[in-house]
Motif scaffolding. Sequence first.
Motif, PDB file in Angstrom:
ATOM      1  N   LEU A 117       0.806  -1.224   0.000  1.00  0.00           N
ATOM      2  CA  LEU A 117       0.000   0.000   0.000  1.00  0.00           C
ATOM      3  C   LEU A 117       0.834   1.268   0.000  1.00  0.00           C
ATOM      4  CD1 LEU A 117      -2.729  -1.002   2.629  1.00  0.00           C
ATOM      5  CD2 LEU A 117      -2.915  -1.067   0.141  1.00  0.00           C
TER       6      LEU A 117
ATOM      7  N   ARG B 251       0.230   3.634  -2.987  1.00  0.00           N
ATOM      8  CA  ARG B 251      -1.156   3.885  -3.361  1.00  0.00           C
ATOM      9  C   ARG B 251      -1.400   5.383  -3.542  1.00  0.00           C
ATOM     10  NH1 ARG B 251      -6.588   3.357   0.261  1.00  0.00           N
ATOM     11  NH2 ARG B 251      -8.093   3.396  -1.464  1.00  0.00           N
TER      12      ARG B 251
ATOM     13  N   ASN C  63      -3.844   8.492  -3.466  1.00  0.00           N
ATOM     14  CA  ASN C  63      -5.099   8.952  -2.886  1.00  0.00           C
ATOM     15  C   ASN C  63      -5.825   9.873  -3.864  1.00  0.00           C
ATOM     16  OD1 ASN C  63      -4.556   7.586  -0.477  1.00  0.00           O
ATOM     17  ND2 ASN C  63      -3.468   9.347   0.400  1.00  0.00           N
TER      18      ASN C  63
ATOM     19  N   SER D 159     -10.070   2.816  -7.102  1.00  0.00           N
ATOM     20  CA  SER D 159      -9.087   2.236  -6.192  1.00  0.00           C
ATOM     21  C   SER D 159      -9.751   1.884  -4.871  1.00  0.00           C
ATOM     22  CB  SER D 159      -7.932   3.205  -5.959  1.00  0.00           C
ATOM     23  OG  SER D 159      -7.053   2.722  -4.968  1.00  0.00           O
ATOM     24  N   THR D 160      -9.638   0.636  -4.455  1.00  0.00           N
ATOM     25  CA  THR D 160     -10.151   0.182  -3.165  1.00  0.00           C
ATOM     26  C   THR D 160      -9.107  -0.701  -2.500  1.00  0.00           C
ATOM     27  OG1 THR D 160     -11.225  -1.743  -4.188  1.00  0.00           O
ATOM     28  CG2 THR D 160     -12.580   0.244  -3.874  1.00  0.00           C
ATOM     29  N   VAL D 161      -9.310  -0.955  -1.218  1.00  0.00           N
ATOM     30  CA  VAL D 161      -8.403  -1.799  -0.438  1.00  0.00           C
ATOM     31  C   VAL D 161      -9.211  -2.942   0.162  1.00  0.00           C
ATOM     32  CG1 VAL D 161      -6.860  -1.913   1.560  1.00  0.00           C
ATOM     33  CG2 VAL D 161      -6.826   0.086   0.074  1.00  0.00           C
TER      34      VAL D 161
ATOM     35  N   GLU E 188      -4.216  -3.361  -2.576  1.00  0.00           N
ATOM     36  CA  GLU E 188      -5.028  -2.415  -3.339  1.00  0.00           C
ATOM     37  C   GLU E 188      -5.536  -3.077  -4.611  1.00  0.00           C
ATOM     38  OE1 GLU E 188      -4.596   1.913  -5.618  1.00  0.00           O
ATOM     39  OE2 GLU E 188      -2.844   0.882  -4.768  1.00  0.00           O
TER      40      GLU E 188
ATOM     41  N   GLN F 209      -7.281  -2.126  -8.213  1.00  0.00           N
ATOM     42  CA  GLN F 209      -7.489  -1.018  -9.131  1.00  0.00           C
ATOM     43  C   GLN F 209      -8.372  -1.471 -10.285  1.00  0.00           C
ATOM     44  OE1 GLN F 209      -3.443  -0.169 -10.199  1.00  0.00           O
ATOM     45  NE2 GLN F 209      -3.100   1.176  -8.444  1.00  0.00           N
TER      46      GLN F 209
ATOM     47  N   SER G 131     -14.711  -0.983  -6.681  1.00  0.00           N
ATOM     48  CA  SER G 131     -13.719  -0.348  -7.556  1.00  0.00           C
ATOM     49  C   SER G 131     -14.248  -0.214  -8.979  1.00  0.00           C
ATOM     50  CB  SER G 131     -12.416  -1.153  -7.537  1.00  0.00           C
ATOM     51  OG  SER G 131     -12.609  -2.450  -8.064  1.00  0.00           O
TER      52      SER G 131
ATOM     53  N   PRO H  72      -9.833   7.156   1.067  1.00  0.00           N
ATOM     54  CA  PRO H  72      -8.569   6.403   1.216  1.00  0.00           C
ATOM     55  C   PRO H  72      -8.475   5.611   2.501  1.00  0.00           C
ATOM     56  CG  PRO H  72      -8.214   8.754   1.557  1.00  0.00           C
ATOM     57  CD  PRO H  72      -9.616   8.615   1.052  1.00  0.00           C
TER      58      PRO H  72
END
Length: 468
Positions: free
Chosen positions: A281, A284, A286, A291-293, A306, A308, A373, A385
Motif C-alpha cells: 500500500l 497507493r 489517494n 481504487s479500493t483496499v 489495493e 485497481q 472499484s 482512502p
Amino acid sequence: MAKQKTVFFCQECGYESPKWMGKCPGCNQWNTMVEEKVSKVQSGGKTVKKKANKATPINCIESEKEPRVLTKMNELNRVLGGGVVPGSLVLVGGDPGIGKSTLLLQTSDQLASLGKKVLYISGEESIKQTKMRAERLGILSDNLYVLAETDIHEIEERMRDVSPDFLVIDSIQTVYNTDVASAPGSVAQVRECTGQLMRIAKSEGVATFIVGHVTKDGAIAGPRLLEHMVDAVLYFEGERHHTFRILRAVKNRFGSTNEMGVFEMKESGLVEVANPSEVFLQERTNGAAGSTVVAAMEGTRPVLVEIQALISPTSFGNPRRMATGLDHHRISLLMAVLEKRVGLLLQNQDAYINVAGGIRLDEPATDLAVAISIASSFRDQLTQPADVFIGEVGLTGEVRRVSRIEQRVFEASKLGFKKAYIPEKSLDGWTFPKGMEVIGVSSVKEAMDYALGGATHETKTAIYQSDT
C-alpha cells in the motif's frame, strides 16, 4: 555390452511409449513426446535378494523425536509449516534469475550457523563462483560445505564423507545418472535422480532442497511425477525488474499450502518483509477513482492490498475483460451482478482490473472490493482512502459473510484505516478495534450507496463504533 533401445517420453507427464505419438495419452498434450535412448543395465548373472520389510502395528512405531529445525527467516518457516522437517524432500521452483540460489544459499548459511552440517551441491557454478556469491552475501561458515558435481553417484559418495544434516541440489536438471543413457535434464534423468535423492533423504534423515527450473508456462520443468515424489513444492515468484519476491507452497505434506512469504531483493541478498500490507500500500495514490483496499487472508496472515479498476467505453464489438491477480471469470460474474442488480450499464465498457504489488488473490472475500472499484471507475466517483472492503458477493447481489473477519479488521486498524465495510451477518460476536468504524451491509447496492453515494450513516442501524 548394455543393450540400448529407443523410447519416447512425454516432457509434461513422463508417459513412456515405444513409438512417437502426436498427442500424449497421459496428459492429452500435443507435441510433447521426445525420443531418448535408454540402456538396460545387466546384473551380471547375480541374484541379489532384498531384505523384506515387515509390517508393524502403528501403535508400536516410535514417533519422530527430532523437532523441526527453524531457520532465521520467519517467512520461510511459515511457508514450510513451522520449519524444516528432518528427512524431507523440498522442491523449489522459479523463473531464471529470480533468486532461488540466493534463497537457498542464505538458508544454508543460517542452518550452518546453528551447528548443522550443510552440503551445497552446485551443478551450474564452480566452487569459486559460489564463493564469490557467498562473499557478496556475507556468508562465511565452517559448517557449510560446497561441491561442484553433477554425477549422482559421486554426490552420494561425498555425502558419506561429510555426513550432512541438510543437502541442497542446485539444480536437479543438471544432475545425471550414468546408468541412464539420456541427456541431463531429460524426463528419465530427472525421475531417476529425484528418486535416488528421495531414498537418501528418507533412509539417512537428511533434509534435502532441490532447485527446479520452470517452463515458459510457469510449471516446473520435467515430468509431473517430480512434484508427486517430493514432500513440498515451493514456487518463488516475482518480477526480475522489481525487488519484491513471493514464496508460495503449492504442495506441503507437513503444513498448509495457503501460506505466503514476502522477501525483498537487496544488494546484500534477500531480506524478509515482516509487514507485507504496508509494502503493498505504500505507493497507493489517494484521490483516484477505481481504487479500493481489501483485507485478504494468505494462510493465517491477513494482507491488505489495493485493487485497481479502469472502466472505459469500448471501441470494438465485444468489450474486453482483463484481470491481473484475479480470476477473469469472477470479474465477468461481478460485472453481470452490477448490471442486473444495481443498474450499471457495463455491457459496452472495457474492464481492466489489477491487484497492485503482483500478488494473486483467489478467495471470494475480495468480491466487494472489486465491485466497488468497478463502480467507482464507471461513475468516476472517488472512494475514501481510509476505507477497506471485505465480503463475498452472491448472484442476487447480497454480501455474504467470510471467515476470520476479526483478524482482517484488526489488521486494517493497525495500518490506519478508519472505516470497514463488512457483511451485516458478521457484526455480532466480537469487539471492534478502537477508532475503527465498522459498517455492516447486506447488499452490494447498499455498500455503493455508503461508499460512493454519500448516504448518511445515521439512517442505518447496522453501523457500530467501538467506544473502548
